[in-house]
Write a protein that holds these residues in place. Structure first.
Motif, PDB file in Angstrom:
ATOM      1  N   ASP A  44     147.363  46.748  41.523  1.00 44.12           N
ATOM      2  CA  ASP A  44     145.914  46.568  41.464  1.00 44.12           C
ATOM      3  C   ASP A  44     145.614  45.091  41.300  1.00 44.12           C
ATOM      4  N   LEU A  45     145.033  44.494  42.330  1.00 42.35           N
ATOM      5  CA  LEU A  45     144.662  43.074  42.321  1.00 42.35           C
ATOM      6  C   LEU A  45     143.146  42.903  42.307  1.00 42.35           C
ATOM      7  N   SER A  46     142.445  43.955  41.957  1.00 41.90           N
ATOM      8  CA  SER A  46     140.978  43.933  41.961  1.00 41.90           C
ATOM      9  C   SER A  46     140.420  42.814  41.088  1.00 41.90           C
ATOM     10  N   GLY A  47     139.375  42.178  41.590  1.00 40.25           N
ATOM     11  CA  GLY A  47     138.655  41.188  40.809  1.00 40.25           C
ATOM     12  C   GLY A  47     139.346  39.847  40.644  1.00 40.25           C
ATOM     13  N   LEU A  48     140.486  39.645  41.299  1.00 34.92           N
ATOM     14  CA  LEU A  48     141.133  38.338  41.222  1.00 34.92           C
ATOM     15  C   LEU A  48     140.494  37.429  42.255  1.00 34.92           C
ATOM     16  N   ASN A  49     140.388  36.171  41.935  1.00 37.81           N
ATOM     17  CA  ASN A  49     139.672  35.223  42.794  1.00 37.81           C
ATOM     18  C   ASN A  49     140.602  34.473  43.735  1.00 37.81           C
ATOM     19  N   PHE A  50     141.378  35.220  44.518  1.00 40.76           N
ATOM     20  CA  PHE A  50     142.245  34.563  45.485  1.00 40.76           C
ATOM     21  C   PHE A  50     141.411  33.922  46.581  1.00 40.76           C
ATOM     22  N   GLU A  51     141.820  32.756  46.984  1.00 37.62           N
ATOM     23  CA  GLU A  51     141.198  32.073  48.111  1.00 37.62           C
ATOM     24  C   GLU A  51     141.829  32.585  49.399  1.00 37.62           C
ATOM     25  N   ARG A  52     141.209  32.261  50.518  1.00 41.25           N
ATOM     26  CA  ARG A  52     141.706  32.692  51.825  1.00 41.25           C
ATOM     27  C   ARG A  52     143.181  32.319  52.013  1.00 41.25           C
ATOM     28  N   GLU A  53     143.559  31.119  51.618  1.00 42.71           N
ATOM     29  CA  GLU A  53     144.935  30.654  51.797  1.00 42.71           C
ATOM     30  C   GLU A  53     145.926  31.527  51.016  1.00 42.71           C
ATOM     31  N   GLN A  54     145.555  31.898  49.800  1.00 41.17           N
ATOM     32  CA  GLN A  54     146.426  32.742  49.002  1.00 41.17           C
ATOM     33  C   GLN A  54     146.541  34.142  49.613  1.00 41.17           C
ATOM     34  N   LEU A  55     145.420  34.666  50.111  1.00 40.60           N
ATOM     35  CA  LEU A  55     145.456  35.987  50.743  1.00 40.60           C
ATOM     36  C   LEU A  55     146.311  35.974  52.006  1.00 40.60           C
ATOM     37  N   GLN A  56     146.293  34.862  52.741  1.00 45.57           N
ATOM     38  CA  GLN A  56     147.111  34.754  53.943  1.00 45.57           C
ATOM     39  C   GLN A  56     148.595  34.745  53.603  1.00 45.57           C
ATOM     40  N   VAL A  57     148.950  34.277  52.426  1.00 48.21           N
ATOM     41  CA  VAL A  57     150.337  34.316  51.966  1.00 48.21           C
ATOM     42  C   VAL A  57     150.674  35.696  51.417  1.00 48.21           C
ATOM     43  N   LEU A  58     149.751  36.266  50.640  1.00 55.80           N
ATOM     44  CA  LEU A  58     149.992  37.554  49.974  1.00 55.80           C
ATOM     45  C   LEU A  58     150.130  38.737  50.926  1.00 55.80           C
ATOM     46  N   CYS A  59     149.289  38.804  51.927  1.00 53.57           N
ATOM     47  CA  CYS A  59     149.270  39.992  52.796  1.00 53.57           C
ATOM     48  C   CYS A  59     150.618  40.296  53.434  1.00 53.57           C
ATOM     49  N   PRO A  60     151.296  39.321  54.052  1.00 54.22           N
ATOM     50  CA  PRO A  60     152.617  39.640  54.613  1.00 54.22           C
ATOM     51  C   PRO A  60     153.638  40.026  53.542  1.00 54.22           C
ATOM     52  N   LEU A  61     153.538  39.410  52.371  1.00 56.43           N
ATOM     53  CA  LEU A  61     154.467  39.758  51.289  1.00 56.43           C
ATOM     54  C   LEU A  61     154.256  41.194  50.832  1.00 56.43           C
TER      55      LEU A  61
END
Length: 83
Positions: A44-61
């Motif tokens: 559950d990563l709800s409500g975390l303030n990831f920026e676009r760059e972090q999400l682009q790294v996280l999604c493939p992982l």
């Protein structure tokens, strides 16, 4: 294993960087964890303030975690880019 990180005080916004100076360290450690985990099935990563760059790294992982069954991303202010 379940991991609930929702609504923790991490941020990557520059204006608040002094206040949350460990956010980048957390992100790097979290990515390393995702690369190595063999037992994570719910996150559950709800409500975390990831920026676009972090999400682009996280999604493939997250996609590469074979054991992962559920991912919660509510309240992340994710907007679809229609360009």
């Amino acid at each position: 294993m379940n991991l609930n990180l929702s609504y923790n005080s991490i941020t990557f916004k520059e204006a608040q960087m002094d206040q949350f100076f460990n956010s980048e360290d957390f992100f790097e450690s979290f990515c390393e964890y995702l690369e190595k985990t063999q037992s994570l099935n719910h996150i559950d990563l709800s409500g975390l303030n990831f920026e676009r760059e972090q999400l682009q790294v996280l999604c493939p992982l997250l996609n590469a975690v074979n054991t992962l069954v559920a991912i919660h991303l509510s309240d992340m202010d994710i907007k679809r880019n229609l360009d």
